[in-house]
Design an enzyme around this catalytic site. Structure first.
Site, PDB file in Angstrom:
ATOM      1  N   ASP A  98      16.811  63.481  29.385  1.00  0.00           N
ATOM      2  CA  ASP A  98      16.153  64.545  28.630  1.00  0.00           C
ATOM      3  C   ASP A  98      17.112  65.717  28.553  1.00  0.00           C
ATOM      4  OD1 ASP A  98      13.746  63.184  28.183  1.00  0.00           O
ATOM      5  OD2 ASP A  98      12.924  63.820  30.107  1.00  0.00           O
ATOM      6  N   ASP A 122      11.473  61.817  22.217  1.00  0.00           N
ATOM      7  CA  ASP A 122      10.110  62.276  22.518  1.00  0.00           C
ATOM      8  C   ASP A 122       9.490  62.993  21.321  1.00  0.00           C
ATOM      9  OD1 ASP A 122      10.524  61.357  25.142  1.00  0.00           O
ATOM     10  OD2 ASP A 122      11.148  63.336  25.854  1.00  0.00           O
TER      11      ASP A 122
END
Length: 149
Positions: free
Chosen positions: A113, A133
């Site tokens: 991430d 995401d």
């Protein structure tokens, strides 16, 4: 064919950014972008969204692979239908994001991430996500809003 390109482009772009972050951003480093409102950082997530089930990465990987297979079957049936343009675009965004994260889980054992928003609330500022995401959320929203009753 354009719909498959959407999925491939979403996955490729996310994986490319992840590789850039892996190569160029140190852990614990926050690089401010967009006037300081967006933060680039490197964070690893071994679980599902929001580190849910992070103590069970093998389970999360297997579940992700199973859901990815179900998604591919659903996509194959959807692509055979005439029309449904917005739903198809949404599902391909969702698929591209899901497969980018699945690639991370299987090849790296964790998802990379790299994006966060700067906020006066620490908990919100600590939330870190990736383009995959965003594609999953946006694609699911598009697909859900387009389903005909």
């Amino acid at each position: 064919m354009i719909f498959y390109t959407i999925a491939a482009a979403a996955a490729a772009l996310d994986l490319g950014i992840k590789q850039y972050v892996l190569d160029n951003v140190a852990e614990g480093q926050d690089l401010e972008m967009v006037g300081g409102h967006l933060i680039l950082r490197k964070v690893y997530n071994r679980g599902a969204a929001f580190n849910l089930l992070e103590k069970y990465p093998q389970f999360v990987m297997k579940l992700s692979a199973l859901l990815g297979a179900v998604l591919l079957v659903r996509d194959a049936f959807l692509m055979r239908k005439k029309g449904h343009t917005v739903e198809k675009a949404g599902m391909m965004l969702l698929t591209g994001g899901a497969f980018s994260n699945l690639y991370d889980r299987t090849m790296r054992g964790k998802v990379v991430d790299y994006l966060a928003f700067k906020s006066r609330w620490k908990r919100l500022s600590r939330l870190t996500f990736n383009l995959g995401d965003i594609c999953i959320a946006a694609g699911a929203l598009l697909a859900a809003l387009s389903i005909r009753k």
